[in-house]
Scaffold this motif. Sequence first.
Motif, PDB file in Angstrom:
ATOM      1  N   ALA A  22      10.194  -5.773  -3.749  1.00 14.34           N
ATOM      2  CA  ALA A  22      10.348  -4.811  -2.658  1.00 14.34           C
ATOM      3  C   ALA A  22       9.021  -4.122  -2.345  1.00 14.34           C
ATOM      4  CB  ALA A  22      11.391  -3.761  -3.047  1.00 14.34           C
ATOM      5  N   PHE A  23       8.985  -3.500  -1.174  1.00  9.66           N
ATOM      6  CA  PHE A  23       7.782  -2.780  -0.759  1.00  9.66           C
ATOM      7  C   PHE A  23       7.430  -1.676  -1.751  1.00  9.66           C
ATOM      8  CE2 PHE A  23       5.873   0.860   1.419  1.00  9.66           C
ATOM      9  CZ  PHE A  23       4.676   0.287   1.799  1.00  9.66           C
ATOM     10  N   GLU A  24       8.419  -0.967  -2.259  1.00 11.89           N
ATOM     11  CA  GLU A  24       8.156   0.130  -3.209  1.00 11.89           C
ATOM     12  C   GLU A  24       7.473  -0.382  -4.471  1.00 11.89           C
ATOM     13  OE1 GLU A  24       8.362   3.439  -2.703  1.00 11.89           O
ATOM     14  OE2 GLU A  24       8.870   2.883  -0.653  1.00 11.89           O
ATOM     15  N   THR A  25       7.838  -1.568  -4.908  1.00 11.44           N
ATOM     16  CA  THR A  25       7.187  -2.170  -6.076  1.00 11.44           C
ATOM     17  C   THR A  25       5.748  -2.530  -5.747  1.00 11.44           C
ATOM     18  OG1 THR A  25       9.315  -3.052  -6.806  1.00 11.44           O
ATOM     19  CG2 THR A  25       7.334  -4.019  -7.785  1.00 11.44           C
ATOM     20  N   LEU A  26       5.539  -3.113  -4.580  1.00 15.94           N
ATOM     21  CA  LEU A  26       4.182  -3.429  -4.133  1.00 15.94           C
ATOM     22  C   LEU A  26       3.325  -2.167  -4.108  1.00 15.94           C
ATOM     23  CD1 LEU A  26       2.263  -5.599  -2.768  1.00 15.94           C
ATOM     24  CD2 LEU A  26       3.084  -4.653  -0.597  1.00 15.94           C
ATOM     25  N   LYS A  27       3.882  -1.092  -3.570  1.00 16.96           N
ATOM     26  CA  LYS A  27       3.158   0.178  -3.468  1.00 16.96           C
ATOM     27  C   LYS A  27       2.812   0.736  -4.848  1.00 16.96           C
ATOM     28  CE  LYS A  27       5.278   3.865  -1.885  1.00 16.96           C
ATOM     29  NZ  LYS A  27       5.925   4.856  -0.993  1.00 16.96           N
ATOM     30  N   THR A  28       3.685   0.530  -5.805  1.00 13.62           N
ATOM     31  CA  THR A  28       3.422   0.994  -7.172  1.00 13.62           C
ATOM     32  C   THR A  28       2.174   0.339  -7.745  1.00 13.62           C
ATOM     33  OG1 THR A  28       5.768   1.373  -7.573  1.00 13.62           O
ATOM     34  CG2 THR A  28       4.375   1.114  -9.508  1.00 13.62           C
ATOM     35  N   PHE A  29       1.998  -0.948  -7.464  1.00 10.67           N
ATOM     36  CA  PHE A  29       0.864  -1.682  -8.014  1.00 10.67           C
ATOM     37  C   PHE A  29      -0.417  -1.537  -7.196  1.00 10.67           C
ATOM     38  CE2 PHE A  29       4.253  -3.988 -10.225  1.00 10.67           C
ATOM     39  CZ  PHE A  29       3.718  -4.033 -11.498  1.00 10.67           C
ATOM     40  N   LEU A  30      -0.302  -1.482  -5.870  1.00 10.55           N
ATOM     41  CA  LEU A  30      -1.499  -1.507  -5.030  1.00 10.55           C
ATOM     42  C   LEU A  30      -1.888  -0.160  -4.441  1.00 10.55           C
ATOM     43  CD1 LEU A  30      -0.985  -4.802  -2.990  1.00 10.55           C
ATOM     44  CD2 LEU A  30      -2.125  -4.483  -5.179  1.00 10.55           C
ATOM     45  N   GLY A  31      -0.994   0.787  -4.471  1.00 10.35           N
ATOM     46  CA  GLY A  31      -1.254   2.061  -3.812  1.00 10.35           C
ATOM     47  C   GLY A  31      -0.698   2.036  -2.396  1.00 10.35           C
ATOM     48  N   ARG A  32      -0.443   3.218  -1.841  1.00  8.57           N
ATOM     49  CA  ARG A  32       0.223   3.326  -0.546  1.00  8.57           C
ATOM     50  C   ARG A  32      -0.569   2.663   0.584  1.00  8.57           C
ATOM     51  NH1 ARG A  32      -0.297   5.838   3.823  1.00  8.57           N
ATOM     52  NH2 ARG A  32      -1.951   7.165   3.034  1.00  8.57           N
ATOM     53  N   GLN A  33      -1.845   2.952   0.671  1.00  7.60           N
ATOM     54  CA  GLN A  33      -2.641   2.462   1.799  1.00  7.60           C
ATOM     55  C   GLN A  33      -2.726   0.935   1.820  1.00  7.60           C
ATOM     56  OE1 GLN A  33      -6.460   4.310   2.118  1.00  7.60           O
ATOM     57  NE2 GLN A  33      -6.910   3.370   4.088  1.00  7.60           N
ATOM     58  N   ASP A  34      -3.053   0.337   0.694  1.00 10.88           N
ATOM     59  CA  ASP A  34      -3.137  -1.128   0.641  1.00 10.88           C
ATOM     60  C   ASP A  34      -1.769  -1.768   0.879  1.00 10.88           C
ATOM     61  OD1 ASP A  34      -5.855  -1.058   0.213  1.00 10.88           O
ATOM     62  OD2 ASP A  34      -5.717  -1.343  -1.953  1.00 10.88           O
ATOM     63  N   ALA A  35      -0.729  -1.167   0.321  1.00 11.51           N
ATOM     64  CA  ALA A  35       0.622  -1.713   0.506  1.00 11.51           C
ATOM     65  C   ALA A  35       1.033  -1.649   1.971  1.00 11.51           C
ATOM     66  CB  ALA A  35       1.616  -0.955  -0.374  1.00 11.51           C
ATOM     67  N   GLU A  36       0.697  -0.563   2.654  1.00 10.58           N
ATOM     68  CA  GLU A  36       1.005  -0.446   4.085  1.00 10.58           C
ATOM     69  C   GLU A  36       0.293  -1.539   4.878  1.00 10.58           C
ATOM     70  OE1 GLU A  36       3.142   1.366   5.682  1.00 10.58           O
ATOM     71  OE2 GLU A  36       3.680   2.887   4.205  1.00 10.58           O
ATOM     72  N   SER A  37      -0.956  -1.831   4.531  1.00  9.60           N
ATOM     73  CA  SER A  37      -1.707  -2.888   5.209  1.00  9.60           C
ATOM     74  C   SER A  37      -1.047  -4.245   4.997  1.00  9.60           C
ATOM     75  CB  SER A  37      -3.145  -2.941   4.694  1.00  9.60           C
ATOM     76  OG  SER A  37      -3.831  -1.768   5.025  1.00  9.60           O
ATOM     77  N   ILE A  38      -0.610  -4.494   3.782  1.00 10.99           N
ATOM     78  CA  ILE A  38       0.063  -5.763   3.475  1.00 10.99           C
ATOM     79  C   ILE A  38       1.378  -5.854   4.239  1.00 10.99           C
ATOM     80  CG2 ILE A  38       1.115  -7.165   1.646  1.00 10.99           C
ATOM     81  CD1 ILE A  38      -1.968  -7.018   1.521  1.00 10.99           C
ATOM     82  N   ARG A  39       2.118  -4.735   4.301  1.00 16.01           N
ATOM     83  CA  ARG A  39       3.395  -4.743   5.021  1.00 16.01           C
ATOM     84  C   ARG A  39       3.176  -5.046   6.506  1.00 16.01           C
ATOM     85  NH1 ARG A  39       7.869  -0.081   4.480  1.00 16.01           N
ATOM     86  NH2 ARG A  39       6.158   1.288   5.079  1.00 16.01           N
ATOM     87  N   ALA A  40       2.147  -4.453   7.089  1.00 15.53           N
ATOM     88  CA  ALA A  40       1.841  -4.712   8.497  1.00 15.53           C
ATOM     89  C   ALA A  40       1.469  -6.180   8.701  1.00 15.53           C
ATOM     90  CB  ALA A  40       0.723  -3.796   8.975  1.00 15.53           C
ATOM     91  N   SER A  41       0.668  -6.731   7.796  1.00 14.05           N
ATOM     92  CA  SER A  41       0.285  -8.145   7.888  1.00 14.05           C
ATOM     93  C   SER A  41       1.506  -9.046   7.762  1.00 14.05           C
ATOM     94  CB  SER A  41      -0.735  -8.495   6.806  1.00 14.05           C
ATOM     95  OG  SER A  41      -1.925  -7.771   6.998  1.00 14.05           O
ATOM     96  N   LYS A  42       2.393  -8.694   6.851  1.00 13.81           N
ATOM     97  CA  LYS A  42       3.612  -9.485   6.654  1.00 13.81           C
ATOM     98  C   LYS A  42       4.471  -9.466   7.923  1.00 13.81           C
ATOM     99  CE  LYS A  42       7.614  -9.939   3.500  1.00 13.81           C
ATOM    100  NZ  LYS A  42       8.394 -10.700   4.411  1.00 13.81           N
ATOM    101  N   ALA A  43       4.562  -8.318   8.565  1.00 18.84           N
ATOM    102  CA  ALA A  43       5.344  -8.228   9.795  1.00 18.84           C
ATOM    103  C   ALA A  43       4.767  -9.155  10.859  1.00 18.84           C
ATOM    104  CB  ALA A  43       5.382  -6.780  10.288  1.00 18.84           C
ATOM    105  N   LEU A  44       3.436  -9.182  10.978  1.00 18.13           N
ATOM    106  CA  LEU A  44       2.797 -10.070  11.944  1.00 18.13           C
ATOM    107  C   LEU A  44       3.032 -11.541  11.593  1.00 18.13           C
ATOM    108  CD1 LEU A  44      -0.594  -8.234  12.541  1.00 18.13           C
ATOM    109  CD2 LEU A  44       1.313  -8.456  14.145  1.00 18.13           C
ATOM    110  N   LEU A  45       2.926 -11.867  10.307  1.00 19.24           N
ATOM    111  CA  LEU A  45       3.172 -13.245   9.868  1.00 19.24           C
ATOM    112  C   LEU A  45       4.612 -13.658  10.154  1.00 19.24           C
ATOM    113  CD1 LEU A  45       1.275 -13.239   6.453  1.00 19.24           C
ATOM    114  CD2 LEU A  45       0.658 -14.549   8.499  1.00 19.24           C
ATOM    115  N   ASP A  46       5.541 -12.751   9.888  1.00 17.15           N
ATOM    116  CA  ASP A  46       6.953 -13.050  10.141  1.00 17.15           C
ATOM    117  C   ASP A  46       7.208 -13.252  11.631  1.00 17.15           C
ATOM    118  OD1 ASP A  46       7.456 -12.903   7.435  1.00 17.15           O
ATOM    119  OD2 ASP A  46       8.352 -10.899   7.507  1.00 17.15           O
ATOM    120  N   GLN A  47       6.581 -12.437  12.475  1.00 15.56           N
ATOM    121  CA  GLN A  47       6.735 -12.592  13.925  1.00 15.56           C
ATOM    122  C   GLN A  47       6.175 -13.940  14.377  1.00 15.56           C
ATOM    123  OE1 GLN A  47       4.774  -9.233  15.688  1.00 15.56           O
ATOM    124  NE2 GLN A  47       6.423  -7.814  15.188  1.00 15.56           N
ATOM    125  N   GLY A  48       5.033 -14.317  13.817  1.00 17.91           N
ATOM    126  CA  GLY A  48       4.436 -15.607  14.155  1.00 17.91           C
ATOM    127  C   GLY A  48       5.333 -16.758  13.744  1.00 17.91           C
TER     128      GLY A  48
END
Length: 101
Positions: free
Chosen positions: A64-90
Amino acid sequence: MSTTRVNFRIPEELIEKADVAARVTHKNRTEIVTEALRAYLDEIEDEEAFKEEIVELYLDDQIAFETLKTFLGRQDAESIRASKALLDQGADLADELAELE
């Protein structure tokens, strides 16, 4: 911080060492094991390959995103989430285009 009871097997020699360390440091076995696990996770979290694997797990919807945030920190996790959204849309767009053919 909340705690969870876990049940797992540890080699006897490690338990003996943990018990001695607990006696010397005036801590209990749980504190010793918790500190050791925390130190291990702190060390491995700094490794780039570990971070890459965490990101892959998130991109593959295995954590889950919360787990990702635990390991990478909020800012990096938010960037990854945004990238994932773009990849999913593509991927969705590619599927739609494939259906048109």
